[in-house]
Design a protein around this motif. Structure first.
Motif, PDB file in Angstrom:
ATOM      1  N   LYS A 244       0.831  -1.209   0.000  1.00  5.97           N
ATOM      2  CA  LYS A 244       0.000   0.000   0.000  1.00  5.97           C
ATOM      3  C   LYS A 244       0.870   1.267   0.000  1.00  5.97           C
ATOM      4  CE  LYS A 244      -3.914   1.413   2.543  1.00  5.97           C
ATOM      5  NZ  LYS A 244      -4.512   1.346   3.872  1.00  5.97           N
ATOM      6  N   ASP A 245       1.887   1.274   0.861  1.00  2.88           N
ATOM      7  CA  ASP A 245       2.811   2.425   0.923  1.00  2.88           C
ATOM      8  C   ASP A 245       3.570   2.589  -0.383  1.00  2.88           C
ATOM      9  OD1 ASP A 245       2.085   2.709   3.515  1.00  2.88           O
ATOM     10  OD2 ASP A 245       4.081   2.374   4.382  1.00  2.88           O
ATOM     11  N   ILE A 246       4.074   1.472  -0.892  1.00  3.94           N
ATOM     12  CA  ILE A 246       4.887   1.503  -2.110  1.00  3.94           C
ATOM     13  C   ILE A 246       4.062   2.010  -3.296  1.00  3.94           C
ATOM     14  CG2 ILE A 246       5.986  -0.063  -3.799  1.00  3.94           C
ATOM     15  CD1 ILE A 246       7.211  -1.556  -1.477  1.00  3.94           C
ATOM     16  N   LYS A 247       2.811   1.575  -3.353  1.00  2.03           N
ATOM     17  CA  LYS A 247       1.938   1.969  -4.463  1.00  2.03           C
ATOM     18  C   LYS A 247       1.652   3.477  -4.407  1.00  2.03           C
ATOM     19  CE  LYS A 247      -2.427   0.629  -6.585  1.00  2.03           C
ATOM     20  NZ  LYS A 247      -3.555   1.304  -5.911  1.00  2.03           N
ATOM     21  N   LEU A 248       1.353   3.969  -3.222  1.00  2.00           N
ATOM     22  CA  LEU A 248       1.060   5.405  -3.089  1.00  2.00           C
ATOM     23  C   LEU A 248       2.256   6.258  -3.493  1.00  2.00           C
ATOM     24  CD1 LEU A 248      -0.975   5.705   0.238  1.00  2.00           C
ATOM     25  CD2 LEU A 248      -1.728   6.257  -2.091  1.00  2.00           C
ATOM     26  N   LEU A 249       3.428   5.903  -2.977  1.00  2.24           N
ATOM     27  CA  LEU A 249       4.648   6.668  -3.305  1.00  2.24           C
ATOM     28  C   LEU A 249       4.922   6.609  -4.802  1.00  2.24           C
ATOM     29  CD1 LEU A 249       6.912   5.518  -0.331  1.00  2.24           C
ATOM     30  CD2 LEU A 249       6.180   7.872  -0.785  1.00  2.24           C
ATOM     31  N   SER A 250       4.689   5.449  -5.410  1.00  9.51           N
ATOM     32  CA  SER A 250       4.969   5.279  -6.838  1.00  9.51           C
ATOM     33  C   SER A 250       4.001   6.089  -7.682  1.00  9.51           C
ATOM     34  CB  SER A 250       4.873   3.800  -7.230  1.00  9.51           C
ATOM     35  OG  SER A 250       5.764   3.051  -6.457  1.00  9.51           O
ATOM     36  N   GLU A 251       2.719   6.081  -7.302  1.00  6.41           N
ATOM     37  CA  GLU A 251       1.729   6.844  -8.077  1.00  6.41           C
ATOM     38  C   GLU A 251       2.065   8.336  -8.045  1.00  6.41           C
ATOM     39  OE1 GLU A 251      -2.050   3.800  -7.685  1.00  6.41           O
ATOM     40  OE2 GLU A 251      -1.817   5.402  -6.212  1.00  6.41           O
ATOM     41  N   ASP A 252       2.500   8.822  -6.889  1.00  5.97           N
ATOM     42  CA  ASP A 252       2.872  10.243  -6.789  1.00  5.97           C
ATOM     43  C   ASP A 252       4.028  10.574  -7.725  1.00  5.97           C
ATOM     44  OD1 ASP A 252       0.964  10.630  -4.915  1.00  5.97           O
ATOM     45  OD2 ASP A 252       2.330  10.676  -3.183  1.00  5.97           O
ATOM     46  N   ILE A 253       5.011   9.671  -7.790  1.00  3.64           N
ATOM     47  CA  ILE A 253       6.213   9.977  -8.566  1.00  3.64           C
ATOM     48  C   ILE A 253       5.936   9.881 -10.064  1.00  3.64           C
ATOM     49  CG2 ILE A 253       7.482   7.794  -8.915  1.00  3.64           C
ATOM     50  CD1 ILE A 253       8.875  10.998  -7.395  1.00  3.64           C
ATOM     51  N   LEU A 254       4.990   9.062 -10.460  1.00  3.02           N
ATOM     52  CA  LEU A 254       4.664   8.910 -11.873  1.00  3.02           C
ATOM     53  C   LEU A 254       4.304  10.245 -12.515  1.00  3.02           C
ATOM     54  CD1 LEU A 254       4.896   5.832 -12.031  1.00  3.02           C
ATOM     55  CD2 LEU A 254       2.556   5.745 -12.839  1.00  3.02           C
ATOM     56  N   SER A 255       3.470  11.008 -11.837  1.00  7.30           N
ATOM     57  CA  SER A 255       3.030  12.274 -12.441  1.00  7.30           C
ATOM     58  C   SER A 255       4.120  13.336 -12.373  1.00  7.30           C
ATOM     59  CB  SER A 255       1.736  12.773 -11.791  1.00  7.30           C
ATOM     60  OG  SER A 255       1.753  12.506 -10.426  1.00  7.30           O
ATOM     61  N   LEU A 256       5.000  13.254 -11.377  1.00  9.25           N
ATOM     62  CA  LEU A 256       6.119  14.205 -11.323  1.00  9.25           C
ATOM     63  C   LEU A 256       7.135  13.912 -12.419  1.00  9.25           C
ATOM     64  CD1 LEU A 256       7.066  14.569  -7.538  1.00  9.25           C
ATOM     65  CD2 LEU A 256       6.128  16.322  -9.065  1.00  9.25           C
ATOM     66  N   ALA A 257       7.450  12.623 -12.590  1.00 13.64           N
ATOM     67  CA  ALA A 257       8.514  12.225 -13.518  1.00 13.64           C
ATOM     68  C   ALA A 257       8.164  12.547 -14.960  1.00 13.64           C
ATOM     69  CB  ALA A 257       8.804  10.734 -13.363  1.00 13.64           C
ATOM     70  N   GLU A 258       6.889  12.422 -15.319  1.00 11.62           N
ATOM     71  CA  GLU A 258       6.532  12.549 -16.743  1.00 11.62           C
ATOM     72  C   GLU A 258       6.833  13.935 -17.300  1.00 11.62           C
ATOM     73  OE1 GLU A 258       2.472  11.280 -16.694  1.00 11.62           O
ATOM     74  OE2 GLU A 258       1.707  13.290 -16.276  1.00 11.62           O
ATOM     75  N   ASN A 259       6.991  14.919 -16.425  1.00  6.79           N
ATOM     76  CA  ASN A 259       7.256  16.284 -16.902  1.00  6.79           C
ATOM     77  C   ASN A 259       8.718  16.684 -16.873  1.00  6.79           C
ATOM     78  OD1 ASN A 259       4.499  16.919 -17.366  1.00  6.79           O
ATOM     79  ND2 ASN A 259       4.242  16.965 -15.140  1.00  6.79           N
ATOM     80  N   GLN A 260       9.596  15.760 -16.503  1.00  6.79           N
ATOM     81  CA  GLN A 260      11.016  16.130 -16.478  1.00  6.79           C
ATOM     82  C   GLN A 260      11.883  15.043 -17.106  1.00  6.79           C
ATOM     83  OE1 GLN A 260      10.935  16.848 -12.261  1.00  6.79           O
ATOM     84  NE2 GLN A 260      12.002  14.936 -11.824  1.00  6.79           N
ATOM     85  N   PRO A 261      13.039  15.454 -17.665  1.00  9.64           N
ATOM     86  CA  PRO A 261      13.899  14.450 -18.301  1.00  9.64           C
ATOM     87  C   PRO A 261      14.512  13.504 -17.271  1.00  9.64           C
ATOM     88  CG  PRO A 261      14.958  16.614 -18.318  1.00  9.64           C
ATOM     89  CD  PRO A 261      13.590  16.810 -17.750  1.00  9.64           C
ATOM     90  N   VAL A 262      14.967  12.346 -17.726  1.00 10.16           N
ATOM     91  CA  VAL A 262      15.650  11.403 -16.835  1.00 10.16           C
ATOM     92  C   VAL A 262      16.975  12.030 -16.406  1.00 10.16           C
ATOM     93  CG1 VAL A 262      16.557   9.056 -16.613  1.00 10.16           C
ATOM     94  CG2 VAL A 262      14.650   9.496 -18.166  1.00 10.16           C
ATOM     95  N   GLY A 263      17.271  11.975 -15.124  1.00 10.93           N
ATOM     96  CA  GLY A 263      18.509  12.568 -14.622  1.00 10.93           C
ATOM     97  C   GLY A 263      19.695  11.623 -14.760  1.00 10.93           C
ATOM     98  N   GLU A 264      20.861  12.107 -14.317  1.00 15.93           N
ATOM     99  CA  GLU A 264      22.077  11.289 -14.336  1.00 15.93           C
ATOM    100  C   GLU A 264      22.509  11.018 -12.895  1.00 15.93           C
ATOM    101  OE1 GLU A 264      24.703  12.375 -18.123  1.00 15.93           O
ATOM    102  OE2 GLU A 264      24.269  14.118 -16.876  1.00 15.93           O
ATOM    103  N   LEU A 265      22.710   9.769 -12.578  1.00 15.16           N
ATOM    104  CA  LEU A 265      23.021   9.360 -11.212  1.00 15.16           C
ATOM    105  C   LEU A 265      24.369   9.918 -10.734  1.00 15.16           C
ATOM    106  CD1 LEU A 265      22.205   7.519  -8.789  1.00 15.16           C
ATOM    107  CD2 LEU A 265      23.461   5.681  -9.918  1.00 15.16           C
ATOM    108  N   TRP A 266      24.379  10.483  -9.522  1.00 13.27           N
ATOM    109  CA  TRP A 266      25.611  10.920  -8.836  1.00 13.27           C
ATOM    110  C   TRP A 266      26.442  11.901  -9.662  1.00 13.27           C
ATOM    111  CZ3 TRP A 266      26.360   5.094  -7.456  1.00 13.27           C
ATOM    112  CH2 TRP A 266      25.590   4.783  -6.321  1.00 13.27           C
ATOM    113  N   LYS A 267      25.769  12.709 -10.513  1.00  8.27           N
ATOM    114  CA  LYS A 267      26.514  13.680 -11.339  1.00  8.27           C
ATOM    115  C   LYS A 267      26.143  15.085 -10.932  1.00  8.27           C
ATOM    116  CE  LYS A 267      28.277  12.869 -15.913  1.00  8.27           C
ATOM    117  NZ  LYS A 267      27.943  12.652 -17.317  1.00  8.27           N
TER     118      LYS A 267
END
Ligand code: 2DT
Length: 212
Positions: free
Chosen positions: A189-212
């Motif tokens: 339940k927790d994992i699903k809620l956190l994931s749904e929130d991030i889905l809508s945030l991510a779609e509007n920004q490019p994929v980042g670069e790890l540790w850069k």
């Protein structure tokens, strides 16, 4: 962007925290709500590099410690073109272990710093969300005996846990700690809620670069 990209979601944690079950359950839940999602896991033991890693983990071969660390990293890099393609197609990737496991496990060996261990993974696609399934060592022990693969001992896992704690101090990563000592349904339940929130945030920004 012509189409909304998918999110890159990673699940990390010590052994037996339930990562694999939760990855599968999350992918099913996202698909059922009409959002394309696929599971990935590292190491991906199906590639040539993955087979070298598999044989090492099963103790059928020995590899020098720096060498195997670089192989784990190469096993992620070889999947990057496919990952980027899927994210661009709008597919959310739910990933069972990523560079954080890479760093936590190798740096639990004597003589390896976090800094050295992070270097080969710098620039990988940056996860939009990393959920750490937290379970204390005694709870993990209650979930049954360790397997026979390399790294599956209580002492080593305790050091790995400490390394994860150090990695979680890094505020450039969107870490969320999940209490994995609950039922599968509660954790999901927790994992699903956190994931749904991030889905809508991510779609509007490019994929980042790890540790850069
Ligand atoms: P699984 O039991 O999840 O298949 O993991 N590991 C994993 C590393 O040492 N470095 C890495 O980069 C990754 C991704 C953790 C197999 C083992 O491999 C370890 C446990």
């Amino acid at each position: 962007m012509s189409c909304r990209r998918g999110a890159l979601i990673v699940l990390e944690g010590v052994d037996r925290a339930g990562k694999t079950t939760q990855c599968q359950t999350l992918v099913q839940a996202l698909q059922q709500s009409g959002r394309p999602a696929e599971i990935m896991r590292f190491p991906d033991r199906t590639t040539k590099i993955g087979q070298l890693i598999n044989s090492y983990l099963e103790k059928k071969s020995n590899l020098e410690d720096h060498t195997v660390h670089l192989l784990f990293s190469a096993n992620r890099w070889e999947m990057v073109p496919l990952m980027k393609q899927k994210l661009e197609q709008g597919i959310t990737l739910v990933v069972d272990r990523y560079a954080f496991s890479g760093v936590a496990f190798t740096s639990a060996k004597p003589g390896f710093s976090l800094e050295w261990c992070m270097k080969p993974d710098v620039g990988l696609p940056k996860p939009d969300l990393v959920m750490f399934l937290q379970l204390n060592p005694s709870m993990a022990a209650n979930r049954g005996e360790f397997g026979i693969e390399r790294y599956e001992t209580s002492d080593f896992q305790r050091t790995v846990s400490q390394r994860f704690e150090e990695l979680m101090q890094d505020s450039s990563i969107n870490w969320k700690v999940i209490d994995a000592a609950r039922t599968i349904e509660e954790v999901h339940k927790d994992i699903k809620l956190l994931s749904e929130d991030i889905l809508s945030l991510a779609e509007n920004q490019p994929v980042g670069e790890l540790w850069k």
